[in-house]
Write an enzyme that holds these catalytic residues in place. Structure first.
Site, PDB file in Angstrom:
ATOM      1  N   ARG A  59       0.843  -1.199   0.000  1.00  0.00           N
ATOM      2  CA  ARG A  59       0.000   0.000   0.000  1.00  0.00           C
ATOM      3  C   ARG A  59       0.874   1.243   0.000  1.00  0.00           C
ATOM      4  O   ARG A  59       2.002   1.232   0.457  1.00  0.00           O
ATOM      5  CB  ARG A  59      -0.925  -0.004   1.223  1.00  0.00           C
ATOM      6  CG  ARG A  59      -2.046  -1.031   1.125  1.00  0.00           C
ATOM      7  CD  ARG A  59      -2.951  -0.968   2.360  1.00  0.00           C
ATOM      8  NE  ARG A  59      -3.410   0.374   2.618  1.00  0.00           N
ATOM      9  CZ  ARG A  59      -3.191   1.040   3.762  1.00  0.00           C
ATOM     10  NH1 ARG A  59      -2.541   0.480   4.746  1.00  0.00           N
ATOM     11  NH2 ARG A  59      -3.642   2.263   3.906  1.00  0.00           N
ATOM     12  N   LYS A 123       2.047  -7.510  12.173  1.00  0.00           N
ATOM     13  CA  LYS A 123       1.374  -7.724  10.885  1.00  0.00           C
ATOM     14  C   LYS A 123       1.605  -9.146  10.362  1.00  0.00           C
ATOM     15  O   LYS A 123       2.741  -9.565  10.162  1.00  0.00           O
ATOM     16  CB  LYS A 123       1.887  -6.686   9.885  1.00  0.00           C
ATOM     17  CG  LYS A 123       1.199  -6.733   8.538  1.00  0.00           C
ATOM     18  CD  LYS A 123       1.330  -5.389   7.874  1.00  0.00           C
ATOM     19  CE  LYS A 123       1.060  -5.424   6.394  1.00  0.00           C
ATOM     20  NZ  LYS A 123       1.031  -4.082   5.804  1.00  0.00           N
ATOM     21  N   ARG A 256      -1.135   5.451  19.417  1.00  0.00           N
ATOM     22  CA  ARG A 256      -0.515   6.708  19.899  1.00  0.00           C
ATOM     23  C   ARG A 256       0.358   6.406  21.107  1.00  0.00           C
ATOM     24  O   ARG A 256      -0.106   5.835  22.098  1.00  0.00           O
ATOM     25  CB  ARG A 256      -1.585   7.722  20.285  1.00  0.00           C
ATOM     26  CG  ARG A 256      -0.979   9.059  20.671  1.00  0.00           C
ATOM     27  CD  ARG A 256      -2.006  10.139  20.626  1.00  0.00           C
ATOM     28  NE  ARG A 256      -2.857  10.125  21.798  1.00  0.00           N
ATOM     29  CZ  ARG A 256      -2.643  10.852  22.885  1.00  0.00           C
ATOM     30  NH1 ARG A 256      -1.615  11.669  22.936  1.00  0.00           N
ATOM     31  NH2 ARG A 256      -3.466  10.784  23.894  1.00  0.00           N
TER      32      ARG A 256
HETATM   33  O1  BTN Z   1       0.236  -4.286   3.395  1.00  0.00           O
HETATM   34  C1  BTN Z   1       0.480  -3.926   2.250  1.00  0.00           C
HETATM   35  O2  BTN Z   1       1.164  -2.925   2.025  1.00  0.00           O
HETATM   36  C2  BTN Z   1      -0.117  -4.714   1.112  1.00  0.00           C
HETATM   37  C3  BTN Z   1       0.806  -5.824   0.692  1.00  0.00           C
HETATM   38  C4  BTN Z   1       0.224  -6.655  -0.437  1.00  0.00           C
HETATM   39  C5  BTN Z   1       1.207  -7.700  -0.930  1.00  0.00           C
HETATM   40  C6  BTN Z   1       0.600  -8.627  -1.937  1.00  0.00           C
HETATM   41  S1  BTN Z   1       1.629 -10.011  -2.302  1.00  0.00           S
HETATM   42  C7  BTN Z   1       0.604 -10.460  -3.650  1.00  0.00           C
HETATM   43  C8  BTN Z   1       0.178  -9.182  -4.326  1.00  0.00           C
HETATM   44  N1  BTN Z   1       1.144  -8.761  -5.312  1.00  0.00           N
HETATM   45  C9  BTN Z   1       1.756  -7.629  -4.981  1.00  0.00           C
HETATM   46  O3  BTN Z   1       2.642  -7.068  -5.650  1.00  0.00           O
HETATM   47  N2  BTN Z   1       1.267  -7.167  -3.820  1.00  0.00           N
HETATM   48  C10 BTN Z   1       0.232  -8.029  -3.297  1.00  0.00           C
END
Ligand code: BTN
Length: 262
Positions: A59, A123, A256
C-alpha cells in the site's frame, strides 16, 4: 511445504469460487501488476499465485518483501458492476473475508484499519486493492501477502516485528488457498450487490484497536489523533477526537505513544 497447483486448488474450492480461472507461477515481479496489465482482456475472474515475487507491491507505494516459500502471495482480478463510489469499502470487506478464514483455521487475527491482518499486534498479512475502470465495469485486483514463516534476515530487512503463522505453514498450501479463495469469492459477490454496509459489524468485531488512542499518519506526518471507534457503513474509520467524531477515508493509523502530539 507442498507445491502450488491450480488443479489442486480448484479441486478444494467451494462452489462460490468454481468459476475462477487459476494460474500458478514460480516467479514474477508482482501478481497485482501482472493482472492489472491484463484488465480488459480477461473473460472473468482470475487468481494468480506466485511462489516468489521480485517486485512485490504494498500500500501507499511501499514494497512488499518476501522469500520463496515463506508467504502465500496471490492476486484475484474481479469484475464489479459498480458504480465506482460503491467501491470505497472493498478493501475492508476483503479484510473481513481473509481474517474470518484465517480465524476459522485456528489462527486468531484482528484487523488494523483499513485491512492489515494482525496477530498478537504484529502484521501477519497485507492486502493491496487496486481498481481500474473499463467501458462497462470496474475491475479490482485484490492482492494479499500472508506470512507463513518469517526468516530472521527477512524481518531484519523489513525493519520491524512481523508476525508469522507456522500452523498455517504446515497446512496443505492448496487447501489453504482454496479456503481463502472460497470465502473471498462469496464476500465479493455479496459486496457487489450490497456494498460494505452488511460487513460493518463483522469488521468491527475483528477491529484490533477498538477504543485505543491512535494517530492518523500521512507520509509519516501525524494528521489527527483520537480514539478509534470502528468503521461506518462505507468503511471509513471513525475517530473520536477532542473536536468530536471524524470519518477517515485514507491514511495509515498507528497506536498513539503517550506524549505524541498531532
Ligand atoms: O500491506 C500492504 O502494504 C499490502 C501488501 C500486499 C502484498 C501482496 S503479495 C501479492 C500481491 N502482489 C503484490 O505485488 N502485492 C500483493
Amino acid at each position: 511445504m507442498n507445491n502450488l497447483s491450480a488443479a489442486a486448488i480448484s479441486a478444494h474450492c467451494a462452489t462460490s469460487a468454481s468459476h475462477i480461472a487459476i494460474e500458478t507461477v514460480a516467479e514474477t515481479g508482482s501478481t497485482n501488476a501482472d493482472l492489472l496489465a491484463r484488465i480488459g482482456t480477461l473473460p472473468g475472474p482470475v487468481l494468480r499465485i506466485a511462489e516468489n515475487q521480485t517486485a512485490g507491491r504494498g500500500r501507499a507505494g511501499r514494497s512488499w518483501l518476501s522469500r520463496p516459500g515463506a508467504a502465500l502471495m496471490f492476486s484475484l482480478a474481479w469484475r464489479f458492476k459498480g458504480p465506482l463510489h460503491n467501491m470505497s469499502g472493498l478493501p475492508m470487506a476483503v479484510g473481513v473475508a481473509l481474517a474470518e478464514t484465517i480465524v476459522s483455521l485456528g489462527v486468531p487475527v484482528q484487523i488494523k484499519w483499513p485491512n492489515d491482518l494482525l496477530r498478537d499486534g504484529a502484521k501477519l498479512a497485507g492486502i493491496l486493492v487496486e481498481t481500474q475502470k473499463t467501458d462497462d465495469a470496474i475491475w479490482a485486483v485484490i492482492g494479499c501477502g500472508l506470512n507463513l514463516l518469517m526468516p530472521d534476515e527477512l524481518e531484519a530487512q523489513i525493519g520491524r516485528e512481523v508476525a508469522s503463522a507456522p500452523w498455517l505453514a504446515q497446512m496443505d498450501r492448496n487447501q489453504l488457498m482454496a479456503a481463502l479463495l472460497g470465502r473471498l469469492a462469496a464476500v465479493l459477490a455479496e459486496f457487489d450487490d450490497t456494498g460494505f454496509a452488511p460487513f460493518t459489524e463483522r469488521w468491527n468485531a475483528l477491529h484490533a484497536w477498538h477504543g485505543k488512542d491512535v494517530v492518523l499518519l500521512d507520509n509519516g506526518a501525524v494528521m489527527q489523533q483520537g480514539r478509534a471507534a470502528g468503521v461506518d457503513a462505507i468503511g471509513r474509520l471513525l475517530l473520536d477526537t477532542d473536536q468530536g467524531r471524524v470519518e477517515i477515508l485514507s491514511g495509515d493509523v498507528s497506536l498513539r505513544l503517550s506524549g505524541t502530539q498531532p
